[in-house]
Scaffold this active site. Structure first.
Site, PDB file in Angstrom:
ATOM      1  N   HIS A  21       0.817  -1.209   0.000  1.00 45.98           N
ATOM      2  CA  HIS A  21       0.000   0.000   0.000  1.00 45.98           C
ATOM      3  C   HIS A  21       0.858   1.270   0.000  1.00 45.98           C
ATOM      4  O   HIS A  21       0.633   2.178   0.817  1.00 45.98           O
ATOM      5  CB  HIS A  21      -0.929   0.015   1.229  1.00 45.98           C
ATOM      6  CG  HIS A  21      -1.821  -1.178   1.314  1.00 45.98           C
ATOM      7  ND1 HIS A  21      -2.235  -1.736   2.503  1.00 45.98           N
ATOM      8  CD2 HIS A  21      -2.392  -1.931   0.338  1.00 45.98           C
ATOM      9  CE1 HIS A  21      -3.016  -2.776   2.263  1.00 45.98           C
ATOM     10  NE2 HIS A  21      -3.125  -2.927   0.955  1.00 45.98           N
TER      11      HIS A  21
HETATM   12  C1  LIG Z   1      -0.378  -7.159  -4.541  1.00 40.70           C
HETATM   13  C2  LIG Z   1      -1.310  -6.080  -4.078  1.00 40.70           C
HETATM   14  C3  LIG Z   1      -2.349  -6.397  -3.203  1.00 40.70           C
HETATM   15  C4  LIG Z   1      -3.214  -5.391  -2.766  1.00 40.70           C
HETATM   16  N1  LIG Z   1      -4.319  -5.730  -2.043  1.00 40.70           N
HETATM   17  C5  LIG Z   1      -5.251  -4.793  -1.770  1.00 40.70           C
HETATM   18  C6  LIG Z   1      -6.490  -5.151  -1.182  1.00 40.70           C
HETATM   19  O1  LIG Z   1      -6.767  -6.320  -0.923  1.00 40.70           O
HETATM   20  N2  LIG Z   1      -7.385  -4.165  -0.925  1.00 40.70           N
HETATM   21  C7  LIG Z   1      -7.112  -2.856  -1.181  1.00 40.70           C
HETATM   22  O2  LIG Z   1      -7.947  -1.999  -0.873  1.00 40.70           O
HETATM   23  N3  LIG Z   1      -5.938  -2.490  -1.737  1.00 40.70           N
HETATM   24  C8  LIG Z   1      -5.028  -3.428  -2.072  1.00 40.70           C
HETATM   25  N4  LIG Z   1      -3.878  -3.075  -2.694  1.00 40.70           N
HETATM   26  C9  LIG Z   1      -3.594  -1.640  -2.898  1.00 40.70           C
HETATM   27  C10 LIG Z   1      -4.437  -0.985  -3.977  1.00 40.70           C
HETATM   28  O3  LIG Z   1      -4.715  -1.886  -5.026  1.00 40.70           O
HETATM   29  C11 LIG Z   1      -3.684   0.252  -4.491  1.00 40.70           C
HETATM   30  O4  LIG Z   1      -3.416   1.117  -3.401  1.00 40.70           O
HETATM   31  C12 LIG Z   1      -4.461   1.043  -5.511  1.00 40.70           C
HETATM   32  O5  LIG Z   1      -4.916   0.210  -6.551  1.00 40.70           O
HETATM   33  C13 LIG Z   1      -3.569   2.149  -6.066  1.00 40.70           C
HETATM   34  O6  LIG Z   1      -4.313   2.951  -6.939  1.00 40.70           O
HETATM   35  P1  LIG Z   1      -3.597   4.093  -7.768  1.00 40.70           P
HETATM   36  O7  LIG Z   1      -4.630   4.676  -8.654  1.00 40.70           O
HETATM   37  O8  LIG Z   1      -2.861   4.988  -6.843  1.00 40.70           O
HETATM   38  O9  LIG Z   1      -2.469   3.358  -8.632  1.00 40.70           O
HETATM   39  P2  LIG Z   1      -2.575   2.078  -9.554  1.00 40.70           P
HETATM   40  O10 LIG Z   1      -3.892   1.412  -9.415  1.00 40.70           O
HETATM   41  O11 LIG Z   1      -1.365   1.271  -9.291  1.00 40.70           O
HETATM   42  O12 LIG Z   1      -2.540   2.679 -11.028  1.00 40.70           O
HETATM   43  C14 LIG Z   1      -1.411   3.248 -11.620  1.00 40.70           C
HETATM   44  C15 LIG Z   1      -1.491   2.974 -13.115  1.00 40.70           C
HETATM   45  O13 LIG Z   1      -0.558   3.813 -13.769  1.00 40.70           O
HETATM   46  C16 LIG Z   1       0.117   3.085 -14.770  1.00 40.70           C
HETATM   47  N5  LIG Z   1       1.417   3.733 -14.943  1.00 40.70           N
HETATM   48  C17 LIG Z   1       2.380   3.903 -14.010  1.00 40.70           C
HETATM   49  N6  LIG Z   1       3.424   4.557 -14.539  1.00 40.70           N
HETATM   50  C18 LIG Z   1       3.123   4.812 -15.823  1.00 40.70           C
HETATM   51  C19 LIG Z   1       3.823   5.450 -16.874  1.00 40.70           C
HETATM   52  N7  LIG Z   1       5.042   5.972 -16.692  1.00 40.70           N
HETATM   53  N8  LIG Z   1       3.237   5.520 -18.083  1.00 40.70           N
HETATM   54  C20 LIG Z   1       1.997   5.005 -18.275  1.00 40.70           C
HETATM   55  N9  LIG Z   1       1.290   4.382 -17.306  1.00 40.70           N
HETATM   56  C21 LIG Z   1       1.851   4.292 -16.094  1.00 40.70           C
HETATM   57  C22 LIG Z   1       0.208   1.676 -14.200  1.00 40.70           C
HETATM   58  O14 LIG Z   1       0.404   0.721 -15.216  1.00 40.70           O
HETATM   59  C23 LIG Z   1      -1.128   1.544 -13.491  1.00 40.70           C
HETATM   60  O15 LIG Z   1      -2.111   1.014 -14.338  1.00 40.70           O
HETATM   61  C24 LIG Z   1      -3.001  -4.043  -3.160  1.00 40.70           C
HETATM   62  C25 LIG Z   1      -1.968  -3.733  -4.040  1.00 40.70           C
HETATM   63  C26 LIG Z   1      -1.139  -4.737  -4.517  1.00 40.70           C
HETATM   64  C27 LIG Z   1      -0.064  -4.376  -5.496  1.00 40.70           C
END
Ligand SMILES: Cc1cc2nc3c(=O)[nH]c(=O)nc-3n(C[C@H](O)[C@H](O)[C@H](O)COP(=O)(O)OP(=O)(O)OC[C@H]3O[C@@H](n4cnc5c(N)ncnc54)[C@H](O)[C@@H]3O)c2cc1C
Length: 520
Positions: A455
Site C-alpha cells: 500500500h
Molecule cells: C499485490 C497487491 C495487493 C493489494 N491488495 C489490496 C487489497 O486487498 N485491498 C485494497 O484496498 N488495496 C489493495 N492493494 C492496494 C491498492 O490496489 C492500491 O493502493 C491502488 O490500486 C492504487 O491505486 P492508484 O490509482 O494509486 O495506482 P494504480 O492502481 O497502481 O494505477 C497506476 C497505473 O498507472 C500506470 N502507470 C504507471 N506509470 C506509468 C507510466 N510511466 N506511463 C503510463 N502508465 C503508467 C500503471 O500501469 C497503473 O495502471 C493491493 C496492491 C497490490 C499491489
C-alpha cells in the site's frame, strides 16, 4: 491534436477519473497506460480474473524496494489497465473516519473530512450484504463478504482462535465503529462471484463505448512537457516510438511510485537533487517523493499439516483489526494468508519464493501496522525513463512501529499456538520462543521478516504549503505548475487505517467532480 484532458495511468484513481470526465461528450479524454488492456470480462487472463490470489508476476512493474536497511524485496504494482486494482487481493475496506478528518486538517479543506467522503464511498459500491447509512447499493463495484460456508478450514480456525482470544466478532468491516475478527468484504463478482472487480471492470467498462474517450495501452510516459510554467503535454513511448502528445489539462494517476517519478523526470521536485541528475528545474518542490508511507507486515510463517494449504483456494478470507498498546483505534490488522510459496533462505517480501531455492508451501498469520509513523522515499536513479525509481520504505524508522510489530508478532504466535489453529500446522518456519521473549532478538527477526502490505502512498501529498512538503493542493493541482494535477494514492496526506484501493477510487471520484465543475 490537443486533448481536453490527458490522464496518465488507468488504475484505481485514473479509471474512475476517465469515466467521470468523459461523461460530457464534448470533452476529449485520452487515458494512457503502460500495460495491456483487457477490455472485457471474457478476455481477462486467469491471474487478473481470479480473486483467489494477487497477481504479482505477470502484470507487475517489477519494482524492488528496500524495506529496511539490507533487506530488498519486490514491491508489486499493477501494470495494466485497471492498475493495482486489477491484480490486488480484493479486500474492500475504507479507512477510519478519523483518517479522513485528519486529511481535512492537514489540507485545510473540510471536504476531505469523513462525512463528505462517505457519499463517494457509498456511490462506488454495490454492497450485496449490508445496507444502511454506511453502505451503497447500485454502484459499479460489487462487494461481498465471504460466507461461513465459503471459509476454508484454516481460515475458520483463525477466526475461532481470534474469538477464543477475546476479540469481537465483526460482521461488517465497513461500519466505522467495528473492530475484531471478520469474514472479509471483497470486491468480487462475475458468474461465480470469484472475479476481482477492478476499476477497469467497474468504471471503464461503462465508458469504453464513448467516442470522446480514447484508451491507449502499452504507452509508457516519460515526462510532462512544461512551457512557461504550464503543463502542455507529455513525452510518451508508444509501441517503441517516442512521441509527444498535447493536452489542456494533464492528470498523473500513475500511482505512488510512478507519479512522483514522472514529476521528477519533468523537473518538478527538489531542484538541487534534480540538478545532480542533469534535470533542469521546472518547479522547485522539495516534497516530491519524500513522504512515502506503507503498511509494514511481518508474516509468521507456519509449516502446514497435510492438506491444509491449497494454492487454488483464496489467499485471504478473514481479517482481524485491533487496537495496539498505543491506543490508536484499529491501528493493527492481522491476515490469515492461506498459501505462500516460500523459498528457505530466500525472500518472501511479496509472497514469492526465491527462484534459486527449493520452494515450499506454507501459510501465515500476518500482522501489519495500519497507522505507521515511519516515512521513506521514492527517488530517481537516473533521468532515463526506462530506469526504475529507487524505493526506500524505511519500515523500522519509528519506535512506535517497532513496538506494534513486536506486539503483533507475539499475538500472531499466540493465535498460531491456540487450540483452534495449532491443528493446522507443525510449527513456525523461522521463529522460536526464545527469540519471541527477547526484544532485541525479536527486532532482528522482524527486520528479516519485514514485508509490505503493498500500500505505498503519500509521495505527492496534498497540503497548502510546498515548504512543508506539500506537492499538490487539496484538489490535486501541482503547486507552481498550471494545468497539472496528480490524482491517485500518492496524494494522500497521510496513510489510512485500511487497504487503499477504495480510498484511491474515492480520491479519483471526488477530484473528477471538482474538475467537471471547474472545466464546465
Ligand atoms: C499485490 C497487491 C495487493 C493489494 N491488495 C489490496 C487489497 O486487498 N485491498 C485494497 O484496498 N488495496 C489493495 N492493494 C492496494 C491498492 O490496489 C492500491 O493502493 C491502488 O490500486 C492504487 O491505486 P492508484 O490509482 O494509486 O495506482 P494504480 O492502481 O497502481 O494505477 C497506476 C497505473 O498507472 C500506470 N502507470 C504507471 N506509470 C506509468 C507510466 N510511466 N506511463 C503510463 N502508465 C503508467 C500503471 O500501469 C497503473 O495502471 C493491493 C496492491 C497490490 C499491489
Amino acid at each position: 491534436m490537443e486533448y481536453d484532458v490527458i490522464i496518465v495511468g488507468a488504475g484505481s484513481s485514473g479509471a474512475v477519473m476517465a469515466a467521470r470526465l468523459s461523461e460530457d461528450r464534448s470533452r476529449s479524454v485520452l487515458l494512457l497506460d503502460a500495460g495491456p488492456d483487457y477490455a472485457t470480462l471474457d478476455s481477462l487472463p486467469d491471474d487478473v480474473n481470479s480473486i483467489h490470489e494477487p497477481s504479482t508476476v505477470h502484470h507487475d512493474w517489477g519494482f524492488d524496494a528496500t524495506f529496511v536497511p539490507g533487506r530488498v524485496a519486490p514491491l508489486p504494482r499493477g501494470k495494466l489497465v485497471g492498475g493495482s486494482s486489477a491484480i490486488n487481493t480484493g479486500v474492500a475496506i475504507r479507512g477510519a473516519p478519523g483518517d479522513y478528518d485528519r486529511w481535512a486538517e492537514l489540507t485545510g479543506d473540510e471536504r476531505w473530512g469523513w462525512e463528505q467522503c462517505l457519499p463517494y464511498f457509498r456511490a462506488i459500491e454495490d454492497d450485496r450484504d449490508e445496507g444502511g447509512d454506511f453502505h451503497g447499493q447500485g454502484g459499479p463495484i460489487p462487494v461481498r463478504r465471504w460466507t461461513r460456508e465459503e471459509l476454508q478450514p484454516v481460515q475458520q480456525g483463525f477466526y475461532d482462535a481470534c474469538v477464543a482470544a477475546g476479540f469481537e466478532e465483526d460482521r461488517d468491516q465497513n461500519d466505522p465503529e467495528t473492530t475484531g475478527i471478520t469474514r472479509a468484504a471483497m470486491n468480487r463478482g462475475g458468474p461465480n462471484q470469484m472475479t476481482r472487480w477492478s476499476a477497469n471492470l467497474g468504471f471503464l467498462s461503462q465508458a469504453r463505448n464513448r467516442l470522446n474517450l480514447t484508451i491507449r495501452s502499452h504507452c509508457l510516459v516519460d515526462r510532462v512537457l512544461v512551457e512557461d510554467g504550464r503543463a502542455v503535454g507529455l513525452r510518451v513511448e508508444c509501441d517503441r516510438e517516442v512521441q509527444e502528445v498535447r493536452g489542456r489539462e494533464i492528470v498523473l494517476s500513475a500511482g505512488a511510485v510512478m507519479s512522483p517519478a514522472i514529476l521528477l523526470r519533468s523537473g518538478i521536485g527538489p531542484a538541487e537533487e534534480l540538478a545532480e541528475l542533469g534535470i533542469a528545474s521546472a518547479a522547485d518542490l522539495p516534497g516530491v517523493g519524500k513522504h512515502l508511507m506503507d503498511h509494514p507486515m511481518t508474516p509468521l510463517l507456519l509449516h502446514p499439516t497435510e492438506g491444509v494449504v491449497d494454492p487454488a483456494k483464496p489467499l485471504l478470507q478473514t481479517l482481524l483489526r485491533y487496537t495496539s498498546s498505543t491506543g490508536e483505534f484499529n491501528d493493527m490488522q492481522v491476515y490469515l494468508l492461506g498459501h505462500i510459496l516460500f523459498a528457505p533462505g530466500g525472500r518472501y517480501g511479496t509472497w514469492q519464493g526465491d527462484e534459486d531455492a527449493e520452494p515450499e508451501w506454507v501459510f501465515a498469520v500476518a500482522p501489519g501496522v495500519q497507522l505507521p509513523h515511519s516515512y521513506g522515499s521514492v527517488t530517481l536513479a537516473s533521468a532515463d525513463y526506462t530506469v526504475k525509481p529507487v524505493i526506500d520504505l524505511k519500515f523500522d524508522e519509528a519506535e512506535a512501529d517497532r513496538v506494534r510489530l513486536r506486539e503483533g508478532a507475539r499475538l500472531a504466535w499466540r493465535l498460531a499456538h491456540s487450540a483452534e489453529l495449532s491443528p493446522f500446522h507443525t510449527g513456525p518456519v523461522d521463529l522460536d520462543q526464545e527469540t519471541l521473549d527477547d526484544d532485541a532478538r525479536l527486532d532482528e527477526w522482524i527486520h528479516g521478516a519485514s514485508s509490505s502490505m503493498a500500500h505505498p502512498t503519500c509521495t505527492c501529498p496534498m497540503g497548502p504549503d510546498p515548504a512543508q512538503g506539500a506537492v499538490v493542493d487539496s484538489e490535486g493541482r501541482v503547486h507552481g505548475v498550471e494545468g497539472l494535477r496528480v490524482v491517485d494514492g500518492s496524494i494522500m496526506p497521510t496513510l489510512i487505517r485500511a487497504n487503499t484501493n477504495f480510498t484511491c477510487m474515492m480520491i479519483g471520484a471526488r477530484i473528477a467532480d471538482w474538475m467537471v465543475e471547474e472545466l464546465a
